[in-house]
Design a protein around this motif. Structure first.
Motif, PDB file in Angstrom:
ATOM      1  N   ARG A   1      -7.928  -3.231 -20.069  1.00 52.94           N
ATOM      2  CA  ARG A   1      -7.548  -4.030 -19.035  1.00 52.94           C
ATOM      3  C   ARG A   1      -5.779  -4.356 -18.626  1.00 52.94           C
ATOM      4  O   ARG A   1      -5.004  -4.132 -19.808  1.00 52.94           O
ATOM      5  CB  ARG A   1      -7.856  -5.658 -19.379  1.00 52.94           C
ATOM      6  CG  ARG A   1      -7.932  -6.593 -18.332  1.00 52.94           C
ATOM      7  CD  ARG A   1      -8.406  -8.040 -18.925  1.00 52.94           C
ATOM      8  NE  ARG A   1      -9.740  -7.980 -19.422  1.00 52.94           N
ATOM      9  CZ  ARG A   1     -10.824  -7.930 -18.871  1.00 52.94           C
ATOM     10  NH1 ARG A   1     -10.770  -7.953 -17.457  1.00 52.94           N
ATOM     11  NH2 ARG A   1     -12.065  -7.722 -19.378  1.00 52.94           N
ATOM     12  N   GLY A   2      -5.382  -4.064 -17.515  1.00 55.04           N
ATOM     13  CA  GLY A   2      -4.209  -4.164 -17.284  1.00 55.04           C
ATOM     14  C   GLY A   2      -3.425  -2.678 -17.542  1.00 55.04           C
ATOM     15  O   GLY A   2      -2.229  -2.555 -17.186  1.00 55.04           O
ATOM     16  N   VAL A  43       2.043  -0.893  -3.263  1.00 59.85           N
ATOM     17  CA  VAL A  43       1.102  -1.983  -3.143  1.00 59.85           C
ATOM     18  C   VAL A  43      -0.057  -2.007  -4.018  1.00 59.85           C
ATOM     19  O   VAL A  43      -0.159  -3.376  -4.668  1.00 59.85           O
ATOM     20  CB  VAL A  43       0.463  -1.779  -1.694  1.00 59.85           C
ATOM     21  CG1 VAL A  43      -0.795  -2.828  -1.556  1.00 59.85           C
ATOM     22  CG2 VAL A  43       1.557  -2.193  -0.524  1.00 59.85           C
ATOM     23  N   LEU A  44      -0.474  -0.914  -4.396  1.00 63.31           N
ATOM     24  CA  LEU A  44      -1.738  -0.843  -5.468  1.00 63.31           C
ATOM     25  C   LEU A  44      -1.260  -1.315  -6.818  1.00 63.31           C
ATOM     26  O   LEU A  44      -1.835  -2.124  -7.729  1.00 63.31           O
ATOM     27  CB  LEU A  44      -2.152   0.462  -5.349  1.00 63.31           C
ATOM     28  CG  LEU A  44      -3.509   0.898  -5.869  1.00 63.31           C
ATOM     29  CD1 LEU A  44      -4.560  -0.210  -5.544  1.00 63.31           C
ATOM     30  CD2 LEU A  44      -3.854   2.229  -5.985  1.00 63.31           C
ATOM     31  N   ARG A  45      -0.029  -0.795  -7.114  1.00 59.87           N
ATOM     32  CA  ARG A  45       0.500  -1.180  -8.544  1.00 59.87           C
ATOM     33  C   ARG A  45       0.668  -2.769  -8.649  1.00 59.87           C
ATOM     34  O   ARG A  45       0.445  -3.299  -9.523  1.00 59.87           O
ATOM     35  CB  ARG A  45       1.767  -0.375  -8.851  1.00 59.87           C
ATOM     36  CG  ARG A  45       2.450  -0.826 -10.047  1.00 59.87           C
ATOM     37  CD  ARG A  45       2.120  -0.504 -11.318  1.00 59.87           C
ATOM     38  NE  ARG A  45       2.183   0.892 -11.805  1.00 59.87           N
ATOM     39  CZ  ARG A  45       1.869   1.389 -12.727  1.00 59.87           C
ATOM     40  NH1 ARG A  45       0.907   0.796 -13.528  1.00 59.87           N
ATOM     41  NH2 ARG A  45       2.129   2.575 -12.995  1.00 59.87           N
ATOM     42  N   SER A  57      -0.257  -7.750 -10.808  1.00 58.69           N
ATOM     43  CA  SER A  57      -0.431  -9.174 -10.779  1.00 58.69           C
ATOM     44  C   SER A  57      -1.925  -9.850 -10.933  1.00 58.69           C
ATOM     45  O   SER A  57      -2.113 -11.020 -11.472  1.00 58.69           O
ATOM     46  CB  SER A  57      -0.019  -9.634  -9.126  1.00 58.69           C
ATOM     47  OG  SER A  57      -1.178  -9.015  -8.516  1.00 58.69           O
ATOM     48  N   ARG A  58      -3.026  -9.039 -10.868  1.00 60.14           N
ATOM     49  CA  ARG A  58      -4.414  -9.501 -11.235  1.00 60.14           C
ATOM     50  C   ARG A  58      -4.617  -8.846 -12.570  1.00 60.14           C
ATOM     51  O   ARG A  58      -5.886  -9.335 -12.962  1.00 60.14           O
ATOM     52  CB  ARG A  58      -5.195  -8.692 -10.144  1.00 60.14           C
ATOM     53  CG  ARG A  58      -4.918  -9.417  -8.858  1.00 60.14           C
ATOM     54  CD  ARG A  58      -5.775  -8.701  -7.756  1.00 60.14           C
ATOM     55  NE  ARG A  58      -5.139  -9.201  -6.151  1.00 60.14           N
ATOM     56  CZ  ARG A  58      -6.320  -9.676  -5.296  1.00 60.14           C
ATOM     57  NH1 ARG A  58      -7.678  -9.868  -5.856  1.00 60.14           N
ATOM     58  NH2 ARG A  58      -5.910  -9.930  -4.350  1.00 60.14           N
ATOM     59  N   GLY A  59      -3.870  -8.205 -13.325  1.00 61.65           N
ATOM     60  CA  GLY A  59      -4.264  -7.520 -14.505  1.00 61.65           C
ATOM     61  C   GLY A  59      -5.424  -6.603 -14.568  1.00 61.65           C
ATOM     62  O   GLY A  59      -6.397  -6.758 -15.569  1.00 61.65           O
ATOM     63  N   LEU A  60      -5.804  -5.865 -13.413  1.00 65.33           N
ATOM     64  CA  LEU A  60      -6.857  -5.106 -13.403  1.00 65.33           C
ATOM     65  C   LEU A  60      -6.387  -3.679 -14.216  1.00 65.33           C
ATOM     66  O   LEU A  60      -5.612  -3.395 -14.443  1.00 65.33           O
ATOM     67  CB  LEU A  60      -6.900  -4.318 -11.889  1.00 65.33           C
ATOM     68  CG  LEU A  60      -6.896  -5.623 -10.756  1.00 65.33           C
ATOM     69  CD1 LEU A  60      -6.744  -4.960  -9.458  1.00 65.33           C
ATOM     70  CD2 LEU A  60      -7.993  -6.640 -10.973  1.00 65.33           C
ATOM     71  N   GLY A  61      -7.800  -3.206 -14.547  1.00 63.22           N
ATOM     72  CA  GLY A  61      -7.762  -1.625 -14.949  1.00 63.22           C
ATOM     73  C   GLY A  61      -7.960  -0.884 -13.801  1.00 63.22           C
ATOM     74  O   GLY A  61      -8.730  -1.195 -13.012  1.00 63.22           O
ATOM     75  N   MET A  62      -7.364   0.466 -14.077  1.00 61.21           N
ATOM     76  CA  MET A  62      -7.609   1.270 -13.043  1.00 61.21           C
ATOM     77  C   MET A  62      -7.873   2.744 -13.416  1.00 61.21           C
ATOM     78  O   MET A  62      -6.796   3.167 -14.372  1.00 61.21           O
ATOM     79  CB  MET A  62      -6.453   1.586 -12.021  1.00 61.21           C
ATOM     80  CG  MET A  62      -6.411   2.366 -10.781  1.00 61.21           C
ATOM     81  SD  MET A  62      -5.024   2.388  -9.881  1.00 61.21           S
ATOM     82  CE  MET A  62      -4.445   0.887  -9.581  1.00 61.21           C
ATOM     83  N   LEU A  63      -8.711   3.465 -13.008  1.00 59.96           N
ATOM     84  CA  LEU A  63      -8.914   4.766 -13.482  1.00 59.96           C
ATOM     85  C   LEU A  63      -8.497   5.745 -12.185  1.00 59.96           C
ATOM     86  O   LEU A  63      -9.111   5.453 -11.137  1.00 59.96           O
ATOM     87  CB  LEU A  63     -10.212   5.363 -13.544  1.00 59.96           C
ATOM     88  CG  LEU A  63     -10.393   6.760 -13.970  1.00 59.96           C
ATOM     89  CD1 LEU A  63      -9.999   7.050 -15.209  1.00 59.96           C
ATOM     90  CD2 LEU A  63     -11.952   6.834 -14.185  1.00 59.96           C
TER      91      LEU A  63
END
Length: 263
Positions: A31-32, A193-195, A200-206
């Protein structure tokens, strides 16, 4: 662990027999965290992402585990799979024009998931869509909601696709060459924008990319993939200096450079 892929193997049925395209893929995303996936075309990057959402034909055979928030996507029921695809995970594809219906207004495409999948009231969905367009940096969002895709530039459309991906408030984003079709300046703006949304939302990203310099600068960790296998895992800021596997070093050495050349 937000995303955990273990020993993922994928076989496609062919007239000559079964062909294995993924050979025991192992990777994870916290996460994050932004995790890069790099490799030459045909190495299995996009196939891994699609397999992680069980997006393969019925004739294919997939084994291993793909846990999204503890739910094994490969063995869960249809209701759980629908929840993972519609709420917990969002995909951002390479070509934004291919992701949007050219004869539908942006607002309709943006609010469709909110209304038909999440059951949000149409007026509330439209208000949220407008706010999302503003959040990804589009001016006059109320006007943009009424426009069609052909009225947008590539960079603007990619912002729309990002807004659509964020509309269901997912926990994980799968970005498949999300900025490769954009010019460098627009790419930097969209990545920013994506970063910002991710942080801000604490998302995980692949984050799948062919751009190794971008992977080094943008990702916390990077996996190198070759012929359906993960061959090496490296820290993003140490990608060029710490590579040990021969394939990774060759991949890095193939990056064009102007160093030492006269212009």
């Amino acid at each position: 662990m937000l995303l955990e892929i273990k020993n993922l193997q994928l076989d496609f049925a062919t007239p000559g027999g079964s062909t294995r395209v993924l050979h025991g893929v192992d990777l994870h995303v916290e996460r994050g965290e932004v995790v890069g996936l790099v490799g030459e075309s045909g190495s299995g990057k996009s196939t891994t992402v699609r397999a992680a959402l069980r997006l393969y034909p019925q004739s294919a055979s997939c084994t291993g585990t793909v846990n999204v928030n503890g739910e094994n996507v490969l063995t869960c029921g249809e209701d759980a799979l629908h929840s993972v695809r519609s709420r917990e995970v969002a995909m951002i594809h390479q070509d934004p024009r291919g992701s949007l219906n050219p004869v539908r207004r942006i607002g309709d495409s943006l609010t469709e998931r909110l209304v038909h999948v999440l059951g949000v009231d149409k007026f509330a969905a439209r208000a949220k869509g407008t706010e999302l367009l503003r959040a990804v940096g589009l001016t006059q969002p109320e006007k943009r909601m009424r426009q069609y895709p052909h009225e947008f530039s590539g960079g603007m459309l990619q912002r729309v696709v990002i807004a659509a991906a964020l509309s269901s408030e997912p926990q994980l984003i799968l970005a498949d060459e999300a900025t490769s079709a954009l010019d460098v300046t627009t790419q930097a703006e969209v990545l920013s924008v994506l970063r910002e949304a991710q942080r801000s939302r604490g998302l995980g990203m692949l984050f799948i990319t062919h751009d190794l310099h971008l992977a080094a600068a943008y990702c916390d960790r990077v996996y190198a993939m070759f012929k359906g296998r993960i061959v090496e895992e490296l820290e993003g800021n140490n990608l060029f200096a710490a590579a040990r596997e021969e394939y990774t070093r060759e991949l890095l050495s193939a990056v064009p450079s102007l160093k030492g050349q006269r212009l």
